[in-house]
Write a protein that holds these residues in place. Structure first.
Motif: not given
Ligand code: NVA
Length: 306
Positions: A87-91
């Motif tokens: 979820r962090v990398l997707s941002r």
């Protein structure tokens, strides 16, 4: 909806064919600068030479860039839960290419990520390798359908993806492995369904000589994959009669290709010198990782796939 590439079988036969054609066009005619400002995270739990360099360069040549995250930096599932990393990398990034020990971590990463996830090798599959290998075979032989690939060795990630890839492409796949190291049943089942549609045959053998006879391609990979180092001695013993040497190669067609995804363990799965034999295309395979992955990134990151 985002599309991941976790398995070769995530592609339809048409998609795989188009990808190979597009990679060949990029290789021959140059690379369009179509991913300006786009980013790819390279999230690796295991070492890498070809995958890391070819994905990094692929992004650069397409006008974007890649951020490499080493095994120590992230601590996937240890320092931080896989779902949170996703979820962090997707941002931040437009896509994630991940190399994990367990395929389950990769699947979890894909489930929680809102950007496409590419399998850069897991314990189950190595789809980018297999698709690049199909590109190499197509380039050398001018076709895929009807060709016979004999895989001699472990029923590992590379074998699984090649089995699915050849089945998708209408090729015949032969496998020779020692008892206890055969291809997994669930992968075999999926490949049989693809082969039934594609017209290829799948044959399993005990003896490497039987698999090699009359083949168009002789393929092997390490006996001990990354993460299996503690089993190395046991595996060396189990695979001792499965080395690909000139005698095995001589049983195949006279114009047969010799293939290996590298890194190679010289003196184990291959005899000395065979990488340099005129039939060996191993360094073409390594180069084609770059071309195939450029086409793949363009397809995954551009709505039109252009
Ligand atoms: N089967 C090997 C492939 C390396 C490209 C491994 O997983 O280590």
């Amino acid at each position: 909806m985002k599309k991941d590439l976790l398995s070769v079988s995530d592609l339809s036969p048409e998609e795989a064919e188009n990808l190979i054609e597009q990679a060949l066009t990029m290789k021959r005619q140059g690379t369009p600068c179509c991913l300006v400002g786009r980013t790819l995270a390279l999230l690796f739990e295991k070492p890498s030479l070809r995958t890391k360099v070819s994905f990094d360069l692929a992004m650069q040549q397409l006008g974007g860039y890649a951020i490499y995250l080493s095994p120590e930096e992230v601590g996937l599932g240890k320092r931080e839960p896989v779902a949170d990393v996703a979820r962090v990398l997707s941002r931040y990034v437009d896509a994630i290419a991940a190399r994990t020990f367990s395929h389950q971590s990769l699947a979890e990463l894909a489930r929680y990520s809102t950007v496409p996830v590419i399998n850069a090798l897991s314990d189950l599959e190595h789809p980018c390798q297999a698709l690049s290998d199909l590109l190499t075979i197509y380039e050398k032989k001018g076709r895929l359908r009807g060709l016979v690939l004999a895989f001699i060795g472990d029923g590992n990630n590379v074998a699984n993806s090649l089995l699915l890839g050849t089945s998708l492409a209408g090729m015949d796949f032969r496998m020779a492995s020692p008892v206890g190291y055969e291809i997994r049943k669930e992968v075999l089942g999926r490949a049989r369904e693809l082969a039934a549609r594609g017209g290829g045959q799948i044959q399993l053998f005990g003896e490497p000589q039987e698999a090699a006879r009359g083949a168009d391609i002789i393929y092997t990979d390490v006996w001990t994959s990354m993460g299996q180092e503690l089993e190395a001695t046991k595996r060396r013993l189990a695979f001792s009669l499965y080395q690909v040497d000139y005698e095995i190669l001589s049983l195949a067609k006279s114009d047969a290709l010799f293939m290996h995804p590298l890194p190679a363990h010289h003196g184990e799965e291959i005899c000395d010198g065979i990488l340099e034999s005129p039939q060996s295309v191993v360094f073409d395979q390594a180069e084609n990782r770059l071309h195939l992955q450029k086409a793949l990134l363009a397809r995954m990151l551009l709505p039109s796939g252009s």
